[in-house]
Scaffold this motif. Sequence first.
Motif, PDB file in Angstrom:
ATOM      1  N   ASP A 125       3.126  -5.301   2.350  1.00 46.41           N
ATOM      2  CA  ASP A 125       2.375  -4.049   2.245  1.00 46.41           C
ATOM      3  C   ASP A 125       3.206  -2.877   2.782  1.00 46.41           C
ATOM      4  O   ASP A 125       3.176  -1.778   2.230  1.00 46.41           O
ATOM      5  CB  ASP A 125       1.061  -4.126   3.036  1.00 46.41           C
ATOM      6  CG  ASP A 125       0.079  -5.139   2.439  1.00 46.41           C
ATOM      7  OD1 ASP A 125       0.235  -5.490   1.256  1.00 46.41           O
ATOM      8  OD2 ASP A 125      -0.837  -5.580   3.152  1.00 46.41           O
TER       9      ASP A 125
ATOM     10  N   SER B 259       6.361  -2.263   0.460  1.00 49.02           N
ATOM     11  CA  SER B 259       6.055  -1.776  -0.876  1.00 49.02           C
ATOM     12  C   SER B 259       4.604  -1.253  -0.916  1.00 49.02           C
ATOM     13  O   SER B 259       3.756  -1.821  -1.593  1.00 49.02           O
ATOM     14  CB  SER B 259       6.254  -2.946  -1.850  1.00 49.02           C
ATOM     15  OG  SER B 259       6.023  -2.537  -3.146  1.00 49.02           O
TER      16      SER B 259
ATOM     17  N   ASP C  57       1.187   0.795  -1.704  1.00 48.65           N
ATOM     18  CA  ASP C  57       0.635   1.466  -2.887  1.00 48.65           C
ATOM     19  C   ASP C  57       0.777   2.973  -2.709  1.00 48.65           C
ATOM     20  O   ASP C  57       1.048   3.706  -3.638  1.00 48.65           O
ATOM     21  CB  ASP C  57      -0.865   1.156  -3.029  1.00 48.65           C
ATOM     22  CG  ASP C  57      -1.109  -0.331  -3.152  1.00 48.65           C
ATOM     23  OD1 ASP C  57      -0.270  -0.990  -3.778  1.00 48.65           O
ATOM     24  OD2 ASP C  57      -2.116  -0.816  -2.608  1.00 48.65           O
ATOM     25  N   ARG C  58       0.523   3.404  -1.496  1.00 46.82           N
ATOM     26  CA  ARG C  58       0.642   4.835  -1.186  1.00 46.82           C
ATOM     27  C   ARG C  58       0.845   4.997   0.312  1.00 46.82           C
ATOM     28  O   ARG C  58       0.421   4.151   1.108  1.00 46.82           O
ATOM     29  CB  ARG C  58      -0.569   5.632  -1.645  1.00 46.82           C
ATOM     30  CG  ARG C  58      -1.842   5.549  -0.802  1.00 46.82           C
ATOM     31  CD  ARG C  58      -2.496   4.210  -0.841  1.00 46.82           C
ATOM     32  NE  ARG C  58      -3.914   4.211  -0.507  1.00 46.82           N
ATOM     33  CZ  ARG C  58      -4.584   3.124  -0.194  1.00 46.82           C
ATOM     34  NH1 ARG C  58      -3.983   1.945  -0.144  1.00 46.82           N
ATOM     35  NH2 ARG C  58      -5.855   3.183   0.078  1.00 46.82           N
TER      36      ARG C  58
ATOM     37  N   ARG D 269       4.902   8.037  -4.325  1.00 50.07           N
ATOM     38  CA  ARG D 269       3.865   7.264  -3.621  1.00 50.07           C
ATOM     39  C   ARG D 269       3.521   7.882  -2.258  1.00 50.07           C
ATOM     40  O   ARG D 269       2.705   7.357  -1.521  1.00 50.07           O
ATOM     41  CB  ARG D 269       4.330   5.832  -3.408  1.00 50.07           C
ATOM     42  CG  ARG D 269       4.464   5.079  -4.698  1.00 50.07           C
ATOM     43  CD  ARG D 269       4.530   3.606  -4.415  1.00 50.07           C
ATOM     44  NE  ARG D 269       4.788   2.875  -5.639  1.00 50.07           N
ATOM     45  CZ  ARG D 269       4.630   1.586  -5.770  1.00 50.07           C
ATOM     46  NH1 ARG D 269       4.211   0.878  -4.755  1.00 50.07           N
ATOM     47  NH2 ARG D 269       4.891   0.990  -6.899  1.00 50.07           N
TER      48      ARG D 269
ATOM     49  N   LYS E 115      -4.193 -11.339  -3.287  1.00 50.17           N
ATOM     50  CA  LYS E 115      -2.843 -11.258  -3.822  1.00 50.17           C
ATOM     51  C   LYS E 115      -2.426 -12.639  -4.323  1.00 50.17           C
ATOM     52  O   LYS E 115      -2.744 -13.643  -3.723  1.00 50.17           O
ATOM     53  CB  LYS E 115      -1.890 -10.766  -2.738  1.00 50.17           C
ATOM     54  CG  LYS E 115      -2.259  -9.375  -2.283  1.00 50.17           C
ATOM     55  CD  LYS E 115      -1.051  -8.627  -1.819  1.00 50.17           C
ATOM     56  CE  LYS E 115      -1.448  -7.190  -1.516  1.00 50.17           C
ATOM     57  NZ  LYS E 115      -0.333  -6.294  -1.380  1.00 50.17           N
TER      58      LYS E 115
END
Length: 681
Positions: A289, A292, A294-295, A325, A552
């Motif tokens: 997380d 990488s 998401d934002r 991002r 996930k």
Amino acid sequence: MYRQPSIPSSNIDALEDSLLDISTAPTTPDGSLTFSPVLQALKLHDALEEAALGWGEQRASSSSLDATMRASGSGVKNICCVGAGYVGGPTAAVMAFQNPHINVTVVDRDPVRIKQWKTKHLPIYEPGLYEILRIARDGSKDCSFSNEATRFDSLDSMSSASSSTSECESRCGYHRDEVAVKARTPNLFFSTEVSKTISEADIVLIAVNTPTKMRGMGAGKATDVTALEAVTREIAIHAKPGAILVEKSTVPCRTAELIQDTLKVHRPTQSFEVLSNPEFLAAGTAISDLLSPDRVIIGSSSTPAGCRAAETLASVYASWVPRHRIVTMNTWSSELSKLVANAMLAQRISSINSISAICEATGADISEVAKSIGMDPRIGDKYLKAGIGFGGSCFRKDVLSLVYLAESLGLDEVAEYWTSVISINVWQRERFVRRAVRCLNNTLVGKKLAVLGYAFKKDTNDTRESPALECIKLLLDDCPREIAVFDPCCDPTTIKVEIGKLVGKEVLKDNGGSIDVYSDAYSACADAHAVLIMTECDEFKTSPSPPSLGTKTTSKKRPIDPRPFQRLEPTETEILHLQHFLTSTFSDADPLQRFETEPKCEEGCEVCFDGENEEEMENTVVLSGSKEEHGKDNLDWARIAYHLQKPKWVLDGRGCVDEIEMRSLGVRVDGIGRSGWGERR
Ligand SMILES: NC(=O)c1ccc[n+]([C@@H]2O[C@H](COP(=O)([O-])OP(=O)(O)OC[C@H]3O[C@@H](n4cnc5c(N)ncnc54)[C@H](O)[C@@H]3O)[C@@H](O)[C@H]2O)c1
Ligand SMILES: O=c1ccn([C@@H]2O[C@H](COP(=O)(O)OP(=O)(O)O[C@H]3O[C@H](CO)[C@@H](O)[C@H](O)[C@H]3O)[C@@H](O)[C@H]2O)c(=O)[nH]1
């Protein structure tokens, strides 16, 4: 089955103490101070695979050098992270790993925790965390490797990255690019010198615990900001002029105002910028997380100084996160976004759980309903897995914080709406227990129940707000002879201590009670009148596994060699990806020969004390394929079924088992979201 180093008795005492003051208790319990070597092997693979998804994007945009130039242009040299917990430790580690030119120091008032971060016995377990820490905390050696992807036809004769180079060269007979990676000096530090470290920092991250208030006004709903207030005071006194303060903790909306106010009281002539930068990592996938995301949300004031501060923090993230991002917004939106994100996720779970009750009564199947609605991209397929409800340290507390906010603003209907998310969650587990008791002829007296799963979700030893514990408490009211608990990721001693503390020592078998905790599933289930599945562990699934929604994916694919790199100066993430590929392929913990020597533990280190455990942990880092598979073996349900009392029951609270397969073993299945034996009787 479960294998883990035993916890030294002094740690058990500490664990007991830590559970005493629930109002200010750290969000990460000392139970998490133990970590499962089995899990370590299992999750590393998935974490790096997950992170790899974002690498293609990044590859095109930045090399380490680009990133260094960008972030150093912002003048950031020292970052202090206050709070060495679940969020502070991994976040600081990834920040330092991706910004070799910035010194990141994590401080905490808890000397035991800080000491653990300096050793190989980290206070929390997260897949991939240790590899990152080894580079940032311990520094690394010069290394080099060929920029050509591994040829699998010649794998038999290779055993590592360097041998792969020579083998290939002799076969191909031409010279290929060699990538040289420079040594790194350590840039991640851990310390208890809170004020000194704050005074040297350009950016101070606040990552302390913000649990639900347990006493006084707003008790049971409002956020307890005691720790945050204490840190704010410390920062207000010691921060250097112009330092940027960053809320990483999850806080009530407008907390930045509280921080600004404290700063003004202590430093009336100086101005500081306070940013909101909430963290969205989840337990068990923290490193992927963080690598990488998401934002990345950065909230600031809209003044030029506020925007500059936001840009400075953005430049630190831009070392590895693609710019698109990184989203900037106003401070209050950012603070609120974190609460809303968790509330929306929790709401989806309560929504699907409410529908599961309709399914049970009508003959519809919740997994089919979830699958069909999830195929609508407007709805999406995540967080639609019905079960006994959500647990964990965040969902409940953050929804309640939102409820309290709405109530404080006089928005009673809004408060009521979000309260129902919690009510459904409680009702769901009560319903499950009621169904279980009904299946067992409305009496548990003289019966043994096996509980599979205790952690709040799969693949973690985190037991905070465990739905299993709540169900166990309800089951106790019906006076079963025994409740036999097993979790593949949790240490039995830790579970016992926790149950003793939260329910009462007298309920434990050791003290004449009915709860016992086992280190293997088969012993736990032997002679049981029913097996109750409480956590969605993959190990509990029958084969073929029911489709997994909302979590996930656990990829079983062979990792892909990321070479050839487009530049001869790959990013840290690319090197990590290559290292993971080589580790998985060649079963070598340090295939690039990059790691510095691991810090030695002090003479008489309690965790190392058990020589067997020590050996086990080291072996696990080597990530042998067979060990990985062994750790994830599904239960042999035929073996369990054989030893169950008749009529044989499995009460499935997490949609893990296939009813037809279980029926063929002579087992009746009842569970969440489908009409089972309970309805047919
Ligand atoms: N755990 C998660 O998965 C997660 C994810 C996203 C956000 N969050 C949020 O992040 C924050 C931190 O959560 P966590 O799980 O890391 O908590 P944690 O309890 O694991 O860690 C907090 C640390 O802060 C330290 N601390 C408290 N007061 C201090 C002080 N005055 N000076 C120095 N150190 C102090 C504690 O000793 C503890 O080690 C919370 O607001 C939480 O809601 C947590
Ligand atoms: O479809 C689903 C998905 C999850 N759960 C349950 O929901 C809980 C929470 O799961 P998850 O969100 O995976 O774990 P957390 O570590 O609690 O992470 C949440 O809480 C963190 C702390 O704020 C946030 O940062 C994360 O984004 C957010 O996902 C667990 O009990 C799961 O069993 C379900 O019942 N059904």
